[in-house]
Design a protein around this motif. Structure first.
Motif, PDB file in Angstrom:
ATOM      1  N   VAL A 186     -19.593  -0.607 -16.598  1.00 19.47           N
ATOM      2  CA  VAL A 186     -20.202   0.392 -17.489  1.00 19.47           C
ATOM      3  C   VAL A 186     -20.746   1.539 -16.641  1.00 19.47           C
ATOM      4  O   VAL A 186     -21.447   1.301 -15.656  1.00 19.47           O
ATOM      5  CB  VAL A 186     -21.360  -0.232 -18.307  1.00 19.47           C
ATOM      6  CG1 VAL A 186     -21.992   0.810 -19.224  1.00 19.47           C
ATOM      7  CG2 VAL A 186     -20.875  -1.418 -19.126  1.00 19.47           C
TER       8      VAL A 186
ATOM      9  N   VAL B 129     -22.157   4.105 -26.901  1.00 17.81           N
ATOM     10  CA  VAL B 129     -21.286   3.449 -25.931  1.00 17.81           C
ATOM     11  C   VAL B 129     -19.873   3.899 -26.282  1.00 17.81           C
ATOM     12  O   VAL B 129     -19.471   3.855 -27.441  1.00 17.81           O
ATOM     13  CB  VAL B 129     -21.467   1.905 -25.914  1.00 17.81           C
ATOM     14  CG1 VAL B 129     -21.150   1.272 -27.266  1.00 17.81           C
ATOM     15  CG2 VAL B 129     -20.616   1.291 -24.810  1.00 17.81           C
TER      16      VAL B 129
ATOM     17  N   TYR C 175     -23.040   5.838 -22.537  1.00 18.90           N
ATOM     18  CA  TYR C 175     -22.553   4.818 -21.604  1.00 18.90           C
ATOM     19  C   TYR C 175     -21.034   4.734 -21.765  1.00 18.90           C
ATOM     20  O   TYR C 175     -20.539   4.657 -22.888  1.00 18.90           O
ATOM     21  CB  TYR C 175     -23.161   3.447 -21.922  1.00 18.90           C
ATOM     22  CG  TYR C 175     -24.639   3.337 -21.624  1.00 18.90           C
ATOM     23  CD1 TYR C 175     -25.584   3.888 -22.477  1.00 18.90           C
ATOM     24  CD2 TYR C 175     -25.082   2.682 -20.471  1.00 18.90           C
ATOM     25  CE1 TYR C 175     -26.942   3.788 -22.199  1.00 18.90           C
ATOM     26  CE2 TYR C 175     -26.436   2.568 -20.187  1.00 18.90           C
ATOM     27  CZ  TYR C 175     -27.367   3.129 -21.046  1.00 18.90           C
ATOM     28  OH  TYR C 175     -28.709   3.023 -20.783  1.00 18.90           O
TER      29      TYR C 175
ATOM     30  N   ILE D  92     -25.044  -3.167 -25.809  1.00 19.64           N
ATOM     31  CA  ILE D  92     -23.918  -3.227 -24.877  1.00 19.64           C
ATOM     32  C   ILE D  92     -23.649  -4.680 -24.491  1.00 19.64           C
ATOM     33  O   ILE D  92     -24.533  -5.385 -24.007  1.00 19.64           O
ATOM     34  CB  ILE D  92     -24.160  -2.327 -23.652  1.00 19.64           C
ATOM     35  CG1 ILE D  92     -24.208  -0.864 -24.127  1.00 19.64           C
ATOM     36  CG2 ILE D  92     -23.048  -2.521 -22.613  1.00 19.64           C
ATOM     37  CD1 ILE D  92     -24.410   0.163 -23.050  1.00 19.64           C
TER      38      ILE D  92
END
Lengths: 164, 422
Positions: free
Chosen positions: B271, B377, B396, B412
């Motif tokens: 990530v 994300v 992210y 996440i």
């Protein structure tokens, strides 16, 4: 070609999204773009740049997108030149192509404080910090790039060359 | 010579070139889109030439602000349509194309061994097919449209050699994030990044595209993979004549500034945390990161295998309350196949919104922008401050598997921890 002015300092990896956020890419007037120059880092930047300034950047200045609106916003906000440790390559070419002088100078970040008076001589390949009495010899730009800059950008340069 | 040097030598009429040498290269194809194109058109008109140097070699794609979300964008699109009409250029309009870097190879505009420039930084994606491809600005695009030429400095090359087999739910995106995390956002600045090794040879075209796409995120001038049978399979029905791949490959005695080795066998999901693409951590070190938005799409990860993977994880599950999930197929071709294969139904059943092919939230221009303090994300390629909307938002970057798993749990999440229904 020579430029001089007070320094405004930025750090490393200054990306094109902080130089000019994507939401302004629909603007077409470069003076409208300039109102948002470096908005991501300092909303007061356009005011500070008005008087004519030299940006001092760290490594990889202008990384990210190919948006030419980023160097355009800087140029029309009053930035006369960007001196950085290194540049992201697309930004470097874009700046030259729109007639914003850029030059690489290793060690510049540590040698300049905000507001120092700088002077850059492109033919001689020198960057001077007049406030601190320091001088740097840098790699000169190739003659054809200096020509593009002194013509004011690639379009003007092409027009002149195509007339010949 | 390595593959990049060979292409640049041929394009500039030389038998050999050296790193650092400046060549005047003939351009085979140029692409402009709706955000960089209008400036290029304006600059082109200022040059004073009437016609582009070769109207078969200029491609116009509307993908960033489509369908037009404002009158300003509509005006820009109108400019591009008119230019394409006047110059008789191939244009992919709303509903006919999709994200430029997906449409270019799909529609046969990418040929191995050629020089392709595009007014978009992710033009380096086409290196996945063994082309020399790099991003340029609008003014330079205007000059190329007028002259068919561009000056290029032959880049120093680094070789990134990848070995090992990917574990379950570990993808080329995890690999490229791992590479950028190790080399840094200027780790390949001005250089050519050549991806080699068994993992790359066994990798699909989609995976190679993901990797070459993000070469620019470490400053590279181009990312490139030698073309092979995988390349031929993808292109054979799309491109009229393919060159001899064997002659294109890097010579055994090619020089590289550096060879870096990676192995994916033990790789865990990666990530990239805010606000730099090299701020990469393995997912086990991320901690608890709740998300407001999950985005699957973009030129990095909007292809069929990305959507299949995400759908495999989301099938029979629901997007967590309070989370909005956006799925944006990268092209009309992908969009149609997603429909046929039932992926669109899987996503909509899960509570995700499937949008029409476009760049979407990736660049924060249109659809799916973030408010202050929100977190997204995303499978896209940049997490810079303000990239996706508010400059107080956080982005992210992760793989389609990780983003799909995160959409389901609301934070996440390592996709390997979710039980996937087949």
């Amino acid at each position: 070609m020579k430029v001089s002015g007070p320094a405004i300092k930025f750090g490393k990896n200054i990306d094109t999204d902080v130089i000019l956020p994507g939401k302004y890419l629909v603007l077409v007037d470069p003076y409208d773009l300039a109102k948002h120059a470096l908005e991501g880092l300092d909303p007061d930047f356009p005011d500070k740049a008005k008087k004519g300034v030299i940006i001092v950047g760290g490594k990889n200045f202008g990384c990210g997108s190919s948006r030419e609106q980023a160097p355009l916003a800087l140029k029309y906000s009053g930035v006369k030149c960007v001196v950085a440790e290194t540049f992201a390559r697309i930004f470097f070419r874009n700046a030259i192509n729109i007639g914003l002088p850029v030059i690489e100078c290793k060690g510049i970040s540590a040698a300049v404080d905000e507001g120092d008076e700088l002077s850059v001589d492109f033919e001689a390949g020198t960057v001077q910090n007049l406030s601190k009495g320091k001088s740097f010899q840098v790699a000169k730009l190739p003659p054809f790039i200096l020509e593009i800059l002194s013509d004011g950008g690639l379009i003007e340069n092409l027009r002149r060359r195509m007339k010949k | 010579m390595n593959i990049t040097e060979k292409i640049l030598a041929k394009a500039s009429g030389k038998t050999t070139v050296q790193p650092g040498e400046i060549v005047d290269a003939n351009v085979d194809t140029i692409m402009i889109h709706d955000l960089t194109g209008p400036l290029a058109v304006e600059a082109f008109k200022k040059i004073g030439t009437e016609k582009v140097w070769n109207n078969k070699k200029v491609v116009v794609i509307l993908d960033h602000q489509v369908p037009a979300e404002s009158i300003k964008a509509a005006e820009l699109h109108k400019t591009m349509r008119q230019f394409a009409k006047d110059q008789q250029l191939r244009i992919y309009d709303v509903g006919r194309g999709g994200v430029c870097h997906q449409v270019m190879p799909e529609k046969g505009h990418v040929v191995p061994g050629t020089v392709i420039v595009g007014a978009d930084s992710h033009t380096c994606t086409y290196g996945a097919f063994g082309a020399f491809a790099t991003g340029i600005g609008s003014t330079e695009a205007a000059a190329v449209m007028a002259t068919g030429k561009i000056w290029l400095k032959v880049p120093v090359a680094i070789r990134i050699n990848v070995d090992g087999k990917f574990g379950k739910y570990i993808t080329p995106k995890d690999l490229v994030l791992n590479i950028i995390g190790k080399l840094g956002v200027d780790g390949a600045i001005y250089k050519s990044a050549e991806f080699t090794g068994r993992t790359i040879r066994e990798m699909s075209i989609a995976g190679r595209m993901t990797i070459c796409n993000m070469a620019v995120e470490m400053g590279a001038k181009n990312g490139i993979v030698e073309p092979d049978e995988t390349t031929r399979k993808f292109l054979q029905d799309r491109v009229k004549t393919l060159p001899d791949f064997a002659a294109l490959g890097s010579d055994k005695d090619s020089t590289y500034e550096q060879t870096v080795a990676f192995n994916v066998a033990e790789l865990e999901p990666q990530v990239a945390c805010p606000s730099s693409v090299d701020n990469v951590k393995p997912i086990s070190e991320i901690g608890d990161v709740p998300v407001d938005q999950a985005f699957i799409g973009s030129c990095t990860n909007g292809r069929m295998e990305d959507l299949r993977l995400a759908a495999q994880i989301m099938k029979g599950k629901k997007v967590k309350d309070g989370v909005r999930a956006l799925v944006i197929p990268a092209s009309m071709e992908v969009y149609k196949r997603a429909l046929t294969e039932g992926l669109t139904e899987t996503f909509t059943e899960a509570g995700a919104m499937v949008c029409g092919p476009a760049c979407g939230p990736c660049l924060g221009g249109h659809i799916g922008l973030l408010a202050a303090e929100e977190t997204c994300v995303s499978t896209s390629n940049r997490n810079f401050i303000g990239r996706m909307g508010s400059k107080e938002a956080n982005v992210y970057l992760a793989s389609p598997a990780t983003v799909a798993a995160s959409a389901v749990t609301g934070k996440i999440t390592d996709p390997r921890t979710l039980e996937a229904k087949q």
